[in-house]
Design a protein around this motif. Structure first.
Motif, mmCIF file in Angstrom:
data_model
loop_
_atom_site.group_PDB
_atom_site.id
_atom_site.type_symbol
_atom_site.label_atom_id
_atom_site.label_comp_id
_atom_site.label_asym_id
_atom_site.label_seq_id
_atom_site.Cartn_x
_atom_site.Cartn_y
_atom_site.Cartn_z
ATOM 1 N N GLN A 131 21.115 15.600 -20.640
ATOM 2 C CA GLN A 131 21.860 16.512 -19.769
ATOM 3 C C GLN A 131 22.852 15.831 -18.846
ATOM 4 N N ASN A 132 23.997 16.111 -18.622
ATOM 5 C CA ASN A 132 24.803 15.479 -17.803
ATOM 6 C C ASN A 132 24.720 15.928 -16.488
ATOM 7 N N PRO A 133 25.317 15.507 -15.457
ATOM 8 C CA PRO A 133 25.129 15.818 -13.924
ATOM 9 C C PRO A 133 25.540 17.211 -13.706
ATOM 10 N N ARG A 134 26.198 17.938 -14.315
ATOM 11 C CA ARG A 134 26.505 19.197 -14.331
ATOM 12 C C ARG A 134 25.489 20.220 -15.011
ATOM 13 N N GLY A 135 24.590 19.600 -15.491
ATOM 14 C CA GLY A 135 23.631 20.401 -16.224
ATOM 15 C C GLY A 135 24.070 20.907 -17.464
ATOM 16 N N GLU A 136 24.904 20.181 -17.987
ATOM 17 C CA GLU A 136 25.444 20.834 -19.382
ATOM 18 C C GLU A 136 24.545 19.897 -20.648
ATOM 19 N N THR A 137 24.449 20.362 -21.718
ATOM 20 C CA THR A 137 23.735 19.603 -22.731
ATOM 21 C C THR A 137 24.724 18.721 -23.342
#
Length: 252
Positions: A191-197
């Motif tokens: 997960q990136n810092p934006r919560g995206e996979t």
């Protein structure tokens, strides 16, 4: 003798510096390499934006593009005189078997070959090498041999993989074919810092076809592997079958 050196690890790579140092007494050395690590770039050319060439304090040129870009620029107009030989490396890590399809190291040498210049791709089979002296020595000896006894075809493409061993422990040289790897490992989700996979490409698979005569086998036995490559992708054995298939099914 004019040598053009490149790589896919970036112009700051210690392997590139070791290669340049090893060849300077044999002729004129020019380095044109990517500004950052471009491993896995394969034979891609940058066609959607202009490329910028800058020069580092050590005299190396670096380009905001791929390994193929670097060699293409150098051979097709950046340099006043064409090189007599292209050497790509010394790469950190193996480029054997299926690796050659994706390798930026091999791609830089391939670009030289496609432009009519004898080319070598050189890799040190180690993920964290501490000493490039063996690989540099081996490369120099191969270059000297090509200079004194060129192969029958002027433009050749040789893929060289060197075990990470002290020079006295090398057993010699073997001319090899490419082996094959198993299917690559699965992608690694995160997960990136934006919560995206997001996904990381998984590691390459283990050697599947690694028997005697392959590059994998030679290196595992302590030999330098030398594989002549070509760029003709035609599957000649399948041509008659496809012809029959087309006739039997009816051409559209």
């Amino acid at each position: 003798m004019r040598f053009l050196l490149s790589n896919d690890d970036g112009y700051f790579s210690p392997g590139l510096e070791a290669l340049a140092h090893a060849l300077r007494t044999l002729g004129e050395v020019t380095v044109v390499a990517p500004e950052r690590d471009r491993s896995g770039a394969s034979n891609s050319l940058t066609l959607d934006r202009p490329l910028i060439v800058r020069r580092a304090p050590n005299g190396f040129y670096f380009v905001n593009g791929t390994p193929s870009d670097c060699v293409h620029l150098a051979v097709t107009g950046m340099l006043d005189l064409q090189p007599d030989m292209v050497i790509s490396g010394i790469n950190i890590g193996a480029n054997m078997g299926d690796d050659t399809v994706y390798s930026g190291t091999v791609a830089a040498a391939t670009e030289g070959y496609l432009l009519g210049v004898p080319s070598l791709a050189v890799s040190l089979v180690s993920k964290s090498p501490q000493d490039f002296s063996t690989a540099a020595y081996v490369t120099r000896r191969l270059v000297e041999r090509l200079m004194s006894r060129p192969l029958s075809q002027r433009a050749v493409l040789l893929n060289v993989n060197i075990p990470d061993l002290p020079l006295p422990q090398l057993k010699g040289y073997r001319v090899t074919r490419l082996g094959r790897r198993h299917k690559a490992e699965a992608v690694i989700p995160a997960q990136n810092p934006r919560g995206e996979t997001v996904y990381w490409i998984g590691p390459a698979g283990r050697a599947a076809e690694a028997g005697e005569g392959t590059d994998f086998h030679a290196v595992a036995e302590g030999y330098v592997s030398i594989t002549p490559l070509q760029m003709d992708l035609t599957h000649y054995e399948l041509l008659p079958e496809v012809e029959r298939w087309l006739q039997e099914t009816g051409a559209p």
